[in-house]
Design a protein around this motif. Sequence first.
Motif, PDB file in Angstrom:
ATOM      1  N   GLY A   3       0.818  -1.213   0.000  1.00  0.00           N
ATOM      2  CA  GLY A   3       0.000   0.000   0.000  1.00  0.00           C
ATOM      3  C   GLY A   3       0.849   1.258   0.000  1.00  0.00           C
ATOM      4  O   GLY A   3       0.558   2.217  -0.724  1.00  0.00           O
TER       5      GLY A   3
ATOM      6  N   VAL B 298      -1.687   3.831  -1.446  1.00  0.00           N
ATOM      7  CA  VAL B 298      -3.052   3.489  -1.058  1.00  0.00           C
ATOM      8  C   VAL B 298      -2.985   2.828   0.323  1.00  0.00           C
ATOM      9  O   VAL B 298      -1.909   2.485   0.801  1.00  0.00           O
ATOM     10  CB  VAL B 298      -3.754   2.541  -2.072  1.00  0.00           C
ATOM     11  CG1 VAL B 298      -3.861   3.201  -3.441  1.00  0.00           C
ATOM     12  CG2 VAL B 298      -3.042   1.200  -2.175  1.00  0.00           C
ATOM     13  N   SER B 299      -4.128   2.622   0.941  1.00  0.00           N
ATOM     14  CA  SER B 299      -4.148   2.028   2.281  1.00  0.00           C
ATOM     15  C   SER B 299      -3.993   0.505   2.225  1.00  0.00           C
ATOM     16  O   SER B 299      -4.226  -0.124   1.194  1.00  0.00           O
ATOM     17  CB  SER B 299      -5.461   2.374   2.986  1.00  0.00           C
ATOM     18  OG  SER B 299      -6.539   1.709   2.347  1.00  0.00           O
TER      19      SER B 299
ATOM     20  N   GLN C 282      -6.004  -1.385   3.667  1.00  0.00           N
ATOM     21  CA  GLN C 282      -7.369  -1.858   3.464  1.00  0.00           C
ATOM     22  C   GLN C 282      -7.707  -1.953   1.982  1.00  0.00           C
ATOM     23  O   GLN C 282      -8.430  -2.859   1.568  1.00  0.00           O
ATOM     24  CB  GLN C 282      -8.368  -0.947   4.186  1.00  0.00           C
ATOM     25  CG  GLN C 282      -8.295  -1.047   5.696  1.00  0.00           C
ATOM     26  CD  GLN C 282      -7.274  -0.098   6.324  1.00  0.00           C
ATOM     27  OE1 GLN C 282      -6.430   0.491   5.639  1.00  0.00           O
ATOM     28  NE2 GLN C 282      -7.330   0.041   7.646  1.00  0.00           N
ATOM     29  N   THR C 283      -7.192  -1.035   1.184  1.00  0.00           N
ATOM     30  CA  THR C 283      -7.413  -1.088  -0.263  1.00  0.00           C
ATOM     31  C   THR C 283      -6.757  -2.327  -0.852  1.00  0.00           C
ATOM     32  O   THR C 283      -7.369  -3.033  -1.663  1.00  0.00           O
ATOM     33  CB  THR C 283      -6.875   0.188  -0.945  1.00  0.00           C
ATOM     34  OG1 THR C 283      -7.588   1.323  -0.436  1.00  0.00           O
ATOM     35  CG2 THR C 283      -7.024   0.116  -2.456  1.00  0.00           C
TER      36      THR C 283
ATOM     37  N   ALA D  14      -8.823  -5.333   0.084  1.00  0.00           N
ATOM     38  CA  ALA D  14     -10.062  -5.413  -0.687  1.00  0.00           C
ATOM     39  C   ALA D  14      -9.801  -5.868  -2.116  1.00  0.00           C
ATOM     40  O   ALA D  14     -10.584  -6.651  -2.673  1.00  0.00           O
ATOM     41  CB  ALA D  14     -10.769  -4.057  -0.680  1.00  0.00           C
ATOM     42  N   ILE D  15      -8.715  -5.421  -2.733  1.00  0.00           N
ATOM     43  CA  ILE D  15      -8.369  -5.867  -4.081  1.00  0.00           C
ATOM     44  C   ILE D  15      -8.062  -7.356  -4.071  1.00  0.00           C
ATOM     45  O   ILE D  15      -8.576  -8.113  -4.900  1.00  0.00           O
ATOM     46  CB  ILE D  15      -7.180  -5.064  -4.653  1.00  0.00           C
ATOM     47  CG1 ILE D  15      -7.567  -3.598  -4.871  1.00  0.00           C
ATOM     48  CG2 ILE D  15      -6.692  -5.691  -5.970  1.00  0.00           C
ATOM     49  CD1 ILE D  15      -6.384  -2.693  -5.188  1.00  0.00           C
TER      50      ILE D  15
ATOM     51  N   TYR E  72     -12.963  -5.207  -4.414  1.00  0.00           N
ATOM     52  CA  TYR E  72     -12.734  -3.889  -4.999  1.00  0.00           C
ATOM     53  C   TYR E  72     -11.902  -4.056  -6.258  1.00  0.00           C
ATOM     54  O   TYR E  72     -10.875  -4.737  -6.241  1.00  0.00           O
ATOM     55  CB  TYR E  72     -11.992  -2.995  -3.986  1.00  0.00           C
ATOM     56  CG  TYR E  72     -11.577  -1.650  -4.516  1.00  0.00           C
ATOM     57  CD1 TYR E  72     -12.511  -0.651  -4.749  1.00  0.00           C
ATOM     58  CD2 TYR E  72     -10.244  -1.381  -4.784  1.00  0.00           C
ATOM     59  CE1 TYR E  72     -12.123   0.590  -5.234  1.00  0.00           C
ATOM     60  CE2 TYR E  72      -9.839  -0.146  -5.270  1.00  0.00           C
ATOM     61  CZ  TYR E  72     -10.800   0.837  -5.494  1.00  0.00           C
ATOM     62  OH  TYR E  72     -10.415   2.055  -5.976  1.00  0.00           O
TER      63      TYR E  72
ATOM     64  N   PRO F 271      -9.511  -2.229  -8.847  1.00  0.00           N
ATOM     65  CA  PRO F 271      -8.712  -0.997  -8.856  1.00  0.00           C
ATOM     66  C   PRO F 271      -9.045  -0.135 -10.067  1.00  0.00           C
ATOM     67  O   PRO F 271      -9.481  -0.637 -11.107  1.00  0.00           O
ATOM     68  CB  PRO F 271      -7.273  -1.501  -8.928  1.00  0.00           C
ATOM     69  CG  PRO F 271      -7.382  -2.824  -9.599  1.00  0.00           C
ATOM     70  CD  PRO F 271      -8.689  -3.409  -9.124  1.00  0.00           C
TER      71      PRO F 271
END
Length: 64
Positions: free
Chosen positions: A20, A25-26, A28-29, A32-33, A38, A40
């Motif tokens: 991240g 990005v976090s 958490q991102t 999620a990916i 999520y 991107p």
Amino acid sequence: MKNRLKALRAERGWSQAVLGDYLSVSRQTINAIEAGRYDPSLPLAFKIAQLFEKKIEDIFEASE
């Protein structure tokens, strides 16, 4: 969307937080990916591909 991000990250021994940070990005991102919750953005997908020296389609594939 399916992806190989977790495997690629593990090959380099990076945590989600480290990846991240590299991508601005976090954690958490990244989580999620990797979990497929999520997709991107295109600019982020290009950054991921460039970081791992792969083509986008070598990392991401459309789910059925």
